[in-house]
Design a protein around this motif. Structure first.
Motif, mmCIF file in Angstrom:
data_model
loop_
_atom_site.group_PDB
_atom_site.id
_atom_site.type_symbol
_atom_site.label_atom_id
_atom_site.label_comp_id
_atom_site.label_asym_id
_atom_site.label_seq_id
_atom_site.Cartn_x
_atom_site.Cartn_y
_atom_site.Cartn_z
ATOM 1 N N TYR A 37 -3.142 4.160 -7.146
ATOM 2 C CA TYR A 37 -4.403 3.912 -6.392
ATOM 3 C C TYR A 37 -4.629 2.402 -6.233
ATOM 4 O O TYR A 37 -5.145 2.020 -5.252
ATOM 5 C CB TYR A 37 -5.647 4.455 -7.428
ATOM 6 C CG TYR A 37 -6.870 4.610 -6.721
ATOM 7 C CD1 TYR A 37 -7.072 5.220 -5.647
ATOM 8 C CD2 TYR A 37 -8.118 3.558 -7.125
ATOM 9 C CE1 TYR A 37 -8.369 5.382 -5.070
ATOM 10 C CE2 TYR A 37 -9.202 3.723 -6.607
ATOM 11 C CZ TYR A 37 -9.236 4.461 -5.561
ATOM 12 O OH TYR A 37 -10.668 4.561 -4.787
ATOM 13 N N ARG A 38 -4.095 1.753 -7.169
ATOM 14 C CA ARG A 38 -4.396 0.251 -7.109
ATOM 15 C C ARG A 38 -3.368 -0.205 -6.105
ATOM 16 O O ARG A 38 -3.876 -1.016 -5.058
ATOM 17 C CB ARG A 38 -3.863 -0.505 -8.364
ATOM 18 C CG ARG A 38 -4.275 -2.076 -8.190
ATOM 19 C CD ARG A 38 -3.812 -2.772 -9.451
ATOM 20 N NE ARG A 38 -3.571 -4.159 -9.222
ATOM 21 C CZ ARG A 38 -3.603 -4.935 -10.221
ATOM 22 N NH1 ARG A 38 -3.634 -4.879 -11.218
ATOM 23 N NH2 ARG A 38 -3.644 -6.175 -9.846
ATOM 24 N N MET A 39 -2.052 0.002 -5.832
ATOM 25 C CA MET A 39 -1.538 -0.249 -4.519
ATOM 26 C C MET A 39 -2.056 0.423 -3.363
ATOM 27 O O MET A 39 -2.123 -0.378 -2.366
ATOM 28 C CB MET A 39 -0.156 0.403 -4.795
ATOM 29 C CG MET A 39 0.861 0.050 -6.147
ATOM 30 S SD MET A 39 0.810 -1.953 -5.987
ATOM 31 C CE MET A 39 2.147 -2.110 -4.801
ATOM 32 N N LEU A 40 -2.514 1.461 -3.350
ATOM 33 C CA LEU A 40 -3.416 1.883 -2.037
ATOM 34 C C LEU A 40 -4.546 1.015 -1.616
ATOM 35 O O LEU A 40 -4.611 0.548 -0.547
ATOM 36 C CB LEU A 40 -3.822 3.541 -2.401
ATOM 37 C CG LEU A 40 -4.714 3.907 -1.015
ATOM 38 C CD1 LEU A 40 -3.938 4.329 -0.026
ATOM 39 C CD2 LEU A 40 -5.223 5.124 -1.641
ATOM 40 N N SER A 43 -3.274 -2.191 -0.458
ATOM 41 C CA SER A 43 -2.673 -2.169 0.918
ATOM 42 C C SER A 43 -3.780 -2.075 2.100
ATOM 43 O O SER A 43 -3.780 -2.600 3.032
ATOM 44 C CB SER A 43 -1.565 -0.756 1.108
ATOM 45 O OG SER A 43 -2.342 0.507 1.121
ATOM 46 N N LYS A 44 -4.823 -1.432 1.799
ATOM 47 C CA LYS A 44 -6.112 -1.221 2.610
ATOM 48 C C LYS A 44 -6.569 -2.696 2.724
ATOM 49 O O LYS A 44 -6.993 -3.208 3.994
ATOM 50 C CB LYS A 44 -7.094 -0.226 2.089
ATOM 51 C CG LYS A 44 -6.669 1.108 1.941
ATOM 52 C CD LYS A 44 -6.469 1.519 3.296
ATOM 53 C CE LYS A 44 -5.737 2.910 3.310
ATOM 54 N NZ LYS A 44 -5.445 3.597 4.763
ATOM 55 N N ILE A 45 -6.721 -3.416 1.842
ATOM 56 C CA ILE A 45 -7.185 -4.906 1.983
ATOM 57 C C ILE A 45 -6.187 -5.809 2.656
ATOM 58 O O ILE A 45 -6.840 -6.287 3.819
ATOM 59 C CB ILE A 45 -7.238 -5.625 0.501
ATOM 60 C CG1 ILE A 45 -8.211 -4.790 -0.367
ATOM 61 C CG2 ILE A 45 -7.660 -6.901 0.599
ATOM 62 C CD1 ILE A 45 -8.272 -5.450 -1.901
ATOM 63 N N ILE A 46 -4.918 -5.491 2.667
ATOM 64 C CA ILE A 46 -3.923 -6.276 3.288
ATOM 65 C C ILE A 46 -4.089 -5.780 4.972
ATOM 66 O O ILE A 46 -4.075 -6.668 5.834
ATOM 67 C CB ILE A 46 -2.536 -6.126 2.813
ATOM 68 C CG1 ILE A 46 -2.393 -6.860 1.762
ATOM 69 C CG2 ILE A 46 -1.413 -6.486 3.990
ATOM 70 C CD1 ILE A 46 -0.932 -6.118 0.948
ATOM 71 N N GLU A 47 -4.342 -4.519 5.119
ATOM 72 C CA GLU A 47 -4.546 -3.806 6.356
ATOM 73 C C GLU A 47 -5.817 -4.192 7.105
ATOM 74 O O GLU A 47 -6.010 -4.114 8.254
ATOM 75 C CB GLU A 47 -4.408 -2.498 6.679
ATOM 76 C CG GLU A 47 -2.960 -2.009 6.002
ATOM 77 C CD GLU A 47 -2.829 -0.399 5.850
ATOM 78 O OE1 GLU A 47 -3.886 0.235 6.116
ATOM 79 O OE2 GLU A 47 -1.923 -0.138 5.461
ATOM 80 N N LYS A 48 -6.608 -4.831 6.301
ATOM 81 C CA LYS A 48 -8.107 -5.124 6.728
ATOM 82 C C LYS A 48 -8.726 -3.640 7.010
ATOM 83 O O LYS A 48 -9.592 -3.898 8.406
ATOM 84 C CB LYS A 48 -8.278 -6.241 7.664
ATOM 85 C CG LYS A 48 -7.577 -7.374 7.339
ATOM 86 C CD LYS A 48 -7.725 -8.553 8.141
ATOM 87 C CE LYS A 48 -7.233 -9.643 7.335
ATOM 88 N NZ LYS A 48 -7.310 -11.100 8.269
#
Length: 53
Positions: A37-40, A43-48
């Motif tokens: 869940y943390r990795m997800l 990744s959403k933060i990086i993808e903005k």
């Protein structure tokens, strides 16, 4: 804080003071779920990503 302040503090609440994501804090089966869940989220933060979900 309660010892060094000159004002009277009635209550102190410590939340998550000793939280470690290992077997001492939660069952091992939940640790893998936590990291996935943390990795997800990261990744959403990086993808903005701006979706509400």
């Amino acid at each position: 804080m309660a010892i060094n302040n000159k004002i009277k503090i009635k209550k102190i609440i410590a939340m998550g003071a000793n939280f470690r994501p290992d077997a001492t804090a939660m069952p091992y089966s939940n640790i893998n779920k936590y990291w996935k869940y943390r990795m997800l989220i990261e990744s959403k933060i990086i993808e903005k990503d701006t979706t509400k979900n």
